[in-house]
Design a protein around this motif. Structure first.
Motif, PDB file in Angstrom:
ATOM      1  N   LYS A   1       1.025   0.801   8.121  1.00  0.00           N
ATOM      2  CA  LYS A   1      -0.119  -0.098   8.330  1.00  0.00           C
ATOM      3  C   LYS A   1      -1.020  -0.139   7.100  1.00  0.00           C
ATOM      4  O   LYS A   1      -1.491  -1.203   6.701  1.00  0.00           O
ATOM      5  CB  LYS A   1      -0.903   0.314   9.562  1.00  0.00           C
ATOM      6  CG  LYS A   1      -0.113   0.160  10.849  1.00  0.00           C
ATOM      7  CD  LYS A   1      -1.028  -0.174  11.982  1.00  0.00           C
ATOM      8  CE  LYS A   1      -0.232  -0.318  13.261  1.00  0.00           C
ATOM      9  NZ  LYS A   1       0.173  -1.665  13.524  1.00  0.00           N
ATOM     10  N   VAL A   2      -1.268   1.012   6.508  1.00  0.00           N
ATOM     11  CA  VAL A   2      -2.109   1.059   5.316  1.00  0.00           C
ATOM     12  C   VAL A   2      -1.469   0.256   4.186  1.00  0.00           C
ATOM     13  O   VAL A   2      -2.126  -0.552   3.524  1.00  0.00           O
ATOM     14  CB  VAL A   2      -2.371   2.515   4.876  1.00  0.00           C
ATOM     15  CG1 VAL A   2      -3.030   2.568   3.504  1.00  0.00           C
ATOM     16  CG2 VAL A   2      -3.220   3.249   5.905  1.00  0.00           C
ATOM     17  N   LEU A   3      -0.176   0.458   3.958  1.00  0.00           N
ATOM     18  CA  LEU A   3       0.513  -0.270   2.889  1.00  0.00           C
ATOM     19  C   LEU A   3       0.524  -1.763   3.147  1.00  0.00           C
ATOM     20  O   LEU A   3       0.320  -2.565   2.228  1.00  0.00           O
ATOM     21  CB  LEU A   3       1.930   0.266   2.716  1.00  0.00           C
ATOM     22  CG  LEU A   3       2.017   1.708   2.219  1.00  0.00           C
ATOM     23  CD1 LEU A   3       3.459   2.198   2.268  1.00  0.00           C
ATOM     24  CD2 LEU A   3       1.448   1.833   0.811  1.00  0.00           C
ATOM     25  N   ALA A   4       0.741  -2.166   4.381  1.00  0.00           N
ATOM     26  CA  ALA A   4       0.736  -3.590   4.721  1.00  0.00           C
ATOM     27  C   ALA A   4      -0.648  -4.185   4.477  1.00  0.00           C
ATOM     28  O   ALA A   4      -0.770  -5.300   3.939  1.00  0.00           O
ATOM     29  CB  ALA A   4       1.159  -3.793   6.172  1.00  0.00           C
ATOM     30  N   GLU A   5      -1.692  -3.455   4.840  1.00  0.00           N
ATOM     31  CA  GLU A   5      -3.056  -3.939   4.621  1.00  0.00           C
ATOM     32  C   GLU A   5      -3.364  -4.049   3.136  1.00  0.00           C
ATOM     33  O   GLU A   5      -3.977  -5.027   2.686  1.00  0.00           O
ATOM     34  CB  GLU A   5      -4.065  -3.015   5.313  1.00  0.00           C
ATOM     35  CG  GLU A   5      -5.476  -3.512   5.294  1.00  0.00           C
ATOM     36  CD  GLU A   5      -5.702  -4.770   6.121  1.00  0.00           C
ATOM     37  OE1 GLU A   5      -6.685  -5.476   5.826  1.00  0.00           O
ATOM     38  OE2 GLU A   5      -4.911  -5.060   7.036  1.00  0.00           O
ATOM     39  N   MET A   6      -2.938  -3.070   2.364  1.00  0.00           N
ATOM     40  CA  MET A   6      -3.150  -3.116   0.919  1.00  0.00           C
ATOM     41  C   MET A   6      -2.432  -4.309   0.298  1.00  0.00           C
ATOM     42  O   MET A   6      -2.996  -4.997  -0.557  1.00  0.00           O
ATOM     43  CB  MET A   6      -2.682  -1.802   0.274  1.00  0.00           C
ATOM     44  CG  MET A   6      -3.579  -0.634   0.584  1.00  0.00           C
ATOM     45  SD  MET A   6      -2.884   0.983   0.184  1.00  0.00           S
ATOM     46  CE  MET A   6      -2.383   0.799  -1.503  1.00  0.00           C
ATOM     47  N   GLN A   7      -1.215  -4.572   0.726  1.00  0.00           N
ATOM     48  CA  GLN A   7      -0.467  -5.726   0.214  1.00  0.00           C
ATOM     49  C   GLN A   7      -1.162  -7.027   0.583  1.00  0.00           C
ATOM     50  O   GLN A   7      -1.262  -7.941  -0.232  1.00  0.00           O
ATOM     51  CB  GLN A   7       0.961  -5.712   0.742  1.00  0.00           C
ATOM     52  CG  GLN A   7       1.804  -4.639   0.118  1.00  0.00           C
ATOM     53  CD  GLN A   7       3.195  -4.550   0.736  1.00  0.00           C
ATOM     54  OE1 GLN A   7       3.420  -5.063   1.831  1.00  0.00           O
ATOM     55  NE2 GLN A   7       4.102  -3.888   0.045  1.00  0.00           N
ATOM     56  N   SER A   8      -1.645  -7.113   1.797  1.00  0.00           N
ATOM     57  CA  SER A   8      -2.335  -8.315   2.251  1.00  0.00           C
ATOM     58  C   SER A   8      -3.615  -8.544   1.452  1.00  0.00           C
ATOM     59  O   SER A   8      -3.893  -9.665   1.006  1.00  0.00           O
ATOM     60  CB  SER A   8      -2.649  -8.209   3.742  1.00  0.00           C
ATOM     61  OG  SER A   8      -3.425  -9.303   4.158  1.00  0.00           O
ATOM     62  N   LEU A   9      -4.401  -7.498   1.261  1.00  0.00           N
ATOM     63  CA  LEU A   9      -5.634  -7.620   0.496  1.00  0.00           C
ATOM     64  C   LEU A   9      -5.350  -8.007  -0.950  1.00  0.00           C
ATOM     65  O   LEU A   9      -6.012  -8.875  -1.514  1.00  0.00           O
ATOM     66  CB  LEU A   9      -6.421  -6.309   0.550  1.00  0.00           C
ATOM     67  CG  LEU A   9      -7.032  -5.954   1.906  1.00  0.00           C
ATOM     68  CD1 LEU A   9      -7.533  -4.527   1.903  1.00  0.00           C
ATOM     69  CD2 LEU A   9      -8.144  -6.925   2.268  1.00  0.00           C
ATOM     70  N   THR A  10      -4.356  -7.367  -1.536  1.00  0.00           N
ATOM     71  CA  THR A  10      -3.992  -7.674  -2.915  1.00  0.00           C
ATOM     72  C   THR A  10      -3.534  -9.122  -3.043  1.00  0.00           C
ATOM     73  O   THR A  10      -3.891  -9.821  -3.993  1.00  0.00           O
ATOM     74  CB  THR A  10      -2.894  -6.723  -3.406  1.00  0.00           C
ATOM     75  OG1 THR A  10      -3.390  -5.371  -3.316  1.00  0.00           O
ATOM     76  CG2 THR A  10      -2.497  -7.000  -4.841  1.00  0.00           C
TER      77      THR A  10
ATOM     78  N   HIS B   1      -4.547 -11.562  -1.420  1.00  0.00           N
ATOM     79  CA  HIS B   1      -5.725 -12.419  -1.315  1.00  0.00           C
ATOM     80  C   HIS B   1      -6.717 -12.172  -2.456  1.00  0.00           C
ATOM     81  O   HIS B   1      -7.859 -12.611  -2.402  1.00  0.00           O
ATOM     82  CB  HIS B   1      -6.419 -12.209   0.033  1.00  0.00           C
ATOM     83  CG  HIS B   1      -5.650 -12.789   1.179  1.00  0.00           C
ATOM     84  ND1 HIS B   1      -4.707 -12.066   1.880  1.00  0.00           N
ATOM     85  CD2 HIS B   1      -5.649 -14.042   1.714  1.00  0.00           C
ATOM     86  CE1 HIS B   1      -4.184 -12.835   2.810  1.00  0.00           C
ATOM     87  NE2 HIS B   1      -4.721 -14.038   2.724  1.00  0.00           N
ATOM     88  N   GLY B   2      -6.276 -11.440  -3.475  1.00  0.00           N
ATOM     89  CA  GLY B   2      -7.117 -11.211  -4.644  1.00  0.00           C
ATOM     90  C   GLY B   2      -8.157 -10.127  -4.490  1.00  0.00           C
ATOM     91  O   GLY B   2      -9.003  -9.947  -5.349  1.00  0.00           O
ATOM     92  N   ILE B   3      -8.084  -9.376  -3.407  1.00  0.00           N
ATOM     93  CA  ILE B   3      -9.046  -8.286  -3.187  1.00  0.00           C
ATOM     94  C   ILE B   3      -8.433  -7.022  -3.768  1.00  0.00           C
ATOM     95  O   ILE B   3      -7.353  -6.615  -3.381  1.00  0.00           O
ATOM     96  CB  ILE B   3      -9.357  -8.116  -1.689  1.00  0.00           C
ATOM     97  CG1 ILE B   3      -9.964  -9.411  -1.150  1.00  0.00           C
ATOM     98  CG2 ILE B   3     -10.273  -6.917  -1.470  1.00  0.00           C
ATOM     99  CD1 ILE B   3     -10.096  -9.452   0.343  1.00  0.00           C
ATOM    100  N   LYS B   4      -9.138  -6.419  -4.706  1.00  0.00           N
ATOM    101  CA  LYS B   4      -8.591  -5.263  -5.420  1.00  0.00           C
ATOM    102  C   LYS B   4      -9.182  -3.937  -4.996  1.00  0.00           C
ATOM    103  O   LYS B   4      -8.722  -2.892  -5.428  1.00  0.00           O
ATOM    104  CB  LYS B   4      -8.757  -5.468  -6.917  1.00  0.00           C
ATOM    105  CG  LYS B   4      -7.990  -6.660  -7.421  1.00  0.00           C
ATOM    106  CD  LYS B   4      -8.130  -6.829  -8.896  1.00  0.00           C
ATOM    107  CE  LYS B   4      -7.327  -8.062  -9.320  1.00  0.00           C
ATOM    108  NZ  LYS B   4      -7.440  -8.334 -10.709  1.00  0.00           N
ATOM    109  N   SER B   5     -10.209  -3.962  -4.177  1.00  0.00           N
ATOM    110  CA  SER B   5     -10.767  -2.723  -3.673  1.00  0.00           C
ATOM    111  C   SER B   5     -11.608  -3.013  -2.440  1.00  0.00           C
ATOM    112  O   SER B   5     -12.058  -4.133  -2.234  1.00  0.00           O
ATOM    113  CB  SER B   5     -11.634  -2.034  -4.739  1.00  0.00           C
ATOM    114  OG  SER B   5     -12.770  -2.819  -5.014  1.00  0.00           O
TER     115      SER B   5
END
Length: 108
Positions: free
Chosen positions: A92-101, A103-107
């Motif tokens: 779940k964490v990795l999927a969320e990080m991929q989704s945020l990335t 969408h241009g969200i880096k942190s």
């Protein structure tokens, strides 16, 4: 109760196995303690020479020292600091990080 070593072993045997190979995973310790053999055996323990001792004392200062150490040692896109008594659902964490990335969200 459960010892700190048992908690670290639980992490090693469960969710740490799902941490991607291109990631760095370490157990950060406040200072050199009686776990030097464990550090040598597993290679995933790093000691910081913080002046603060105890679990709740000066938590913010310890956290800042952890982040400073990571900044000095690594180039990274994401940093997570997790206590050894937590369970992380890595998928779940990795999927969320991929989704945020994506969408241009880096942190966060």
């Amino acid at each position: 109760g459960i010892s700190a070593f048992q908690r670290r072993q639980a992490v090693r045997n469960t969710w740490k196995r799902h941490v991607p190979d291109n990631s760095v995973f370490v157990f950060l310790m406040d200072n050199v303690t009686d776990v030097t053999e464990e550090a040598h055996t597993y290679g995933d323990v790093h000691f910081l020479s913080t002046k603060e001792e105890g679990q709740a004392v000066q938590f913010g200062m310890k956290y800042l020292e952890y982040v400073r150490w990571a900044e000095r040692e690594f180039q990274y896109s994401w940093l997570a600091v997790v206590d050894d008594d937590c369970f992380v659902c890595m998928e779940k964490v990795l999927a969320e990080m991929q989704s945020l990335t994506a969408h241009g969200i880096k942190s966060v």
